[in-house]
Write an enzyme that holds these catalytic residues in place. Structure first.
Site, PDB file in Angstrom:
ATOM      1  N   SER A 137       0.907  -3.333  -6.217  1.00 49.17           N
ATOM      2  CA  SER A 137      -0.470  -3.167  -5.742  1.00 49.17           C
ATOM      3  C   SER A 137      -1.385  -3.416  -6.922  1.00 49.17           C
ATOM      4  O   SER A 137      -0.964  -3.304  -8.079  1.00 49.17           O
ATOM      5  CB  SER A 137      -0.668  -1.733  -5.235  1.00 49.17           C
ATOM      6  OG  SER A 137      -2.035  -1.442  -5.037  1.00 49.17           O
ATOM      7  N   TYR A 150      -0.148   7.663  -6.162  1.00 47.72           N
ATOM      8  CA  TYR A 150       0.273   6.372  -5.588  1.00 47.72           C
ATOM      9  C   TYR A 150       0.383   5.332  -6.700  1.00 47.72           C
ATOM     10  O   TYR A 150       1.365   4.588  -6.780  1.00 47.72           O
ATOM     11  CB  TYR A 150      -0.734   5.941  -4.523  1.00 47.72           C
ATOM     12  CG  TYR A 150      -0.495   4.576  -3.911  1.00 47.72           C
ATOM     13  CD1 TYR A 150       0.525   4.386  -2.978  1.00 47.72           C
ATOM     14  CD2 TYR A 150      -1.302   3.484  -4.234  1.00 47.72           C
ATOM     15  CE1 TYR A 150       0.743   3.136  -2.395  1.00 47.72           C
ATOM     16  CE2 TYR A 150      -1.097   2.247  -3.661  1.00 47.72           C
ATOM     17  CZ  TYR A 150      -0.081   2.068  -2.743  1.00 47.72           C
ATOM     18  OH  TYR A 150       0.125   0.833  -2.166  1.00 47.72           O
TER      19      TYR A 150
HETATM   20  N1  LIG Z   1      -2.365  -2.193   2.809  1.00 50.31           N
HETATM   21  C1  LIG Z   1      -2.793  -2.249   1.555  1.00 50.31           C
HETATM   22  O1  LIG Z   1      -4.009  -2.165   1.291  1.00 50.31           O
HETATM   23  C2  LIG Z   1      -1.811  -2.450   0.432  1.00 50.31           C
HETATM   24  C3  LIG Z   1      -2.306  -2.859  -0.827  1.00 50.31           C
HETATM   25  C4  LIG Z   1      -1.410  -3.022  -1.878  1.00 50.31           C
HETATM   26  C5  LIG Z   1      -0.062  -2.784  -1.687  1.00 50.31           C
HETATM   27  N2  LIG Z   1       0.375  -2.370  -0.446  1.00 50.31           N
HETATM   28  C6  LIG Z   1       1.815  -2.131  -0.299  1.00 50.31           C
HETATM   29  O2  LIG Z   1       2.307  -3.003   0.690  1.00 50.31           O
HETATM   30  C7  LIG Z   1       3.543  -2.500   1.200  1.00 50.31           C
HETATM   31  C8  LIG Z   1       3.551  -2.656   2.706  1.00 50.31           C
HETATM   32  O3  LIG Z   1       2.546  -1.824   3.253  1.00 50.31           O
HETATM   33  P1  LIG Z   1       1.571  -2.298   4.420  1.00 50.31           P
HETATM   34  O4  LIG Z   1       0.202  -2.290   3.866  1.00 50.31           O
HETATM   35  O5  LIG Z   1       2.078  -3.508   5.071  1.00 50.31           O
HETATM   36  O6  LIG Z   1       1.647  -0.997   5.363  1.00 50.31           O
HETATM   37  P2  LIG Z   1       2.412  -0.712   6.734  1.00 50.31           P
HETATM   38  O7  LIG Z   1       1.933  -1.641   7.789  1.00 50.31           O
HETATM   39  O8  LIG Z   1       2.260   0.754   6.946  1.00 50.31           O
HETATM   40  O9  LIG Z   1       3.922  -1.069   6.400  1.00 50.31           O
HETATM   41  C9  LIG Z   1       4.770  -0.183   5.703  1.00 50.31           C
HETATM   42  C10 LIG Z   1       6.191  -0.548   6.035  1.00 50.31           C
HETATM   43  O10 LIG Z   1       7.089   0.311   5.295  1.00 50.31           O
HETATM   44  C11 LIG Z   1       8.055   0.847   6.184  1.00 50.31           C
HETATM   45  N3  LIG Z   1       8.510   2.150   5.733  1.00 50.31           N
HETATM   46  C12 LIG Z   1       7.767   3.227   5.420  1.00 50.31           C
HETATM   47  N4  LIG Z   1       8.548   4.257   5.103  1.00 50.31           N
HETATM   48  C13 LIG Z   1       9.829   3.834   5.214  1.00 50.31           C
HETATM   49  C14 LIG Z   1      11.095   4.446   5.029  1.00 50.31           C
HETATM   50  N5  LIG Z   1      11.223   5.737   4.662  1.00 50.31           N
HETATM   51  N6  LIG Z   1      12.215   3.711   5.243  1.00 50.31           N
HETATM   52  C15 LIG Z   1      12.124   2.416   5.622  1.00 50.31           C
HETATM   53  N7  LIG Z   1      10.942   1.774   5.811  1.00 50.31           N
HETATM   54  C16 LIG Z   1       9.811   2.487   5.615  1.00 50.31           C
HETATM   55  C17 LIG Z   1       7.325   0.933   7.531  1.00 50.31           C
HETATM   56  O11 LIG Z   1       8.246   0.867   8.608  1.00 50.31           O
HETATM   57  P3  LIG Z   1       8.705   2.079   9.529  1.00 50.31           P
HETATM   58  O12 LIG Z   1       7.554   3.026   9.674  1.00 50.31           O
HETATM   59  O13 LIG Z   1       9.099   1.410  10.811  1.00 50.31           O
HETATM   60  O14 LIG Z   1       9.877   2.666   8.802  1.00 50.31           O
HETATM   61  C18 LIG Z   1       6.504  -0.348   7.510  1.00 50.31           C
HETATM   62  O15 LIG Z   1       7.263  -1.430   7.969  1.00 50.31           O
HETATM   63  C19 LIG Z   1       3.634  -1.043   0.696  1.00 50.31           C
HETATM   64  O16 LIG Z   1       4.545  -0.989  -0.380  1.00 50.31           O
HETATM   65  C20 LIG Z   1       2.227  -0.764   0.210  1.00 50.31           C
HETATM   66  O17 LIG Z   1       2.217   0.217  -0.814  1.00 50.31           O
HETATM   67  C21 LIG Z   1      -0.455  -2.231   0.603  1.00 50.31           C
END
Ligand SMILES: NC(=O)c1ccc[n+]([C@@H]2O[C@H](COP(=O)([O-])OP(=O)(O)OC[C@H]3O[C@@H](n4cnc5c(N)ncnc54)[C@H](OP(=O)(O)O)[C@@H]3O)[C@@H](O)[C@H]2O)c1
Length: 238
Positions: A137, A150
């Site tokens: 991130s 975080y």
């Molecule tokens: N959105 C942002 O602004 C942003 C910015 C920078 C970085 N990120 C990073 O991007 C990555 C993806 O996040 P996203 O933004 O796409 O959010 P998201 O739509 O909430 O996706 C998160 C994913 O992680 C999975 N997950 C969560 N806990 C888990 C567990 N215990 N075991 C297995 N899978 C798990 C969820 O699937 P299930 O719930 O089905 O398990 C979901 O597929 C994360 O690492 C986040 O920190 C996001």
């Protein structure tokens, strides 16, 4: 480098960035093994994408990384790319944040990523080639008030990736970190006020924007390495 015919394991593939990366890499001809906890979501996505299988599971299960690599080999005959993307966010001032929730976030964002890296790299070493991509991130590069915990989980991923970059130099194995700013996904669904609103941002990144960047990293010829790629929305200072 052509991606067609390669196999990628993608964690956090049931929504957001992981789902978008799956769709994008599938268009490039990559065979996929998807994982997350929500089996119904994975099944629905796998039904839409050719050469795609899934294995539902919780990444805090220490056995899961090994099972993922083995299933990729069984289902698709190889495991060339691992996109270690699953994550959650917990925010709050350090003195006030719920420590049990922080511990859970550390287990998912950091411990499970280390475990997956360990297993993936053992496989990549055995075949002499592979690419591990971490979803870090912009908060893996700087700390914002209220997001220190975080940030800590993402700084750890940056350290892991940088150590591996040095340790794997000269091998056929690559490690990259993507560093997105605010992306419109389900990550902040539990917030009372979405960060886009709090930051006065009308046009944050979309998951597809990040997915294009992941594909760009993976498509470089083998002598070109992109250890880190920051992707920011055009508005706002984050
Ligand atoms: N959105 C942002 O602004 C942003 C910015 C920078 C970085 N990120 C990073 O991007 C990555 C993806 O996040 P996203 O933004 O796409 O959010 P998201 O739509 O909430 O996706 C998160 C994913 O992680 C999975 N997950 C969560 N806990 C888990 C567990 N215990 N075991 C297995 N899978 C798990 C969820 O699937 P299930 O719930 O089905 O398990 C979901 O597929 C994360 O690492 C986040 O920190 C996001």
């Amino acid at each position: 480098m052509t991606l067609a015919g390669r196999t990628a394991v993608i964690t956090g593939a049931s929504s957001g960035i992981g789902e978008a990366v799956a769709r994008n890499l599938c268009q490039a001809g990559v065979k996929l093994l998807l994982t997350a906890r929500r089996k119904d979501r994975l099944r629905c996505l796998a039904d839409q994408l050719p050469d795609t299988s899934f294995l539902a599971g919780d990444l805090t299960d220490a056995e899961l990384p090994d099972r993922l690599i083995r299933q990729a080999l069984d289902d698709h005959g190889s495991c060339d790319i691992v996109v270690s993307n699953a994550g959650i966010i917990e925010t709050g001032k350090i003195e006030e944040i719920d420590l049990d929730r922080v511990s859970r976030m550390v287990r998912i964002n950091t411990e499970s990523a280390f475990r997956l890296a360990y297993v993936a790299l053992r496989h990549f070493r055995s075949v002499g080639v592979g690419h591990l991509v971490h979803t870090s991130s912009v908060l893996g590069t700087k700390v914002r008030e209220g997001a220190g915990a975080y940030s800590g989980t993402k700084y750890a991923l940056e350290a892991l990736s940088e150590a591996l970059r040095m340790e794997l130099a000269g091998s056929g194995i690559q490690v990259s970190c993507i560093e997105p700013g605010l992306v419109r996904t389900e990550l902040h669904e539990h917030y009372e006020v979405h960060p886009a609103q709090a930051l006065g941002m009308s046009d944050p990144l979309q998951p597809e924007d990040v997915a294009r960047c992941v594909r760009f990293i993976l498509q470089q010829p083998s002598h070109v390495r992109i250890p880190r790629l920051m992707i920011l929305p055009g508005e706002g200072s984050l």
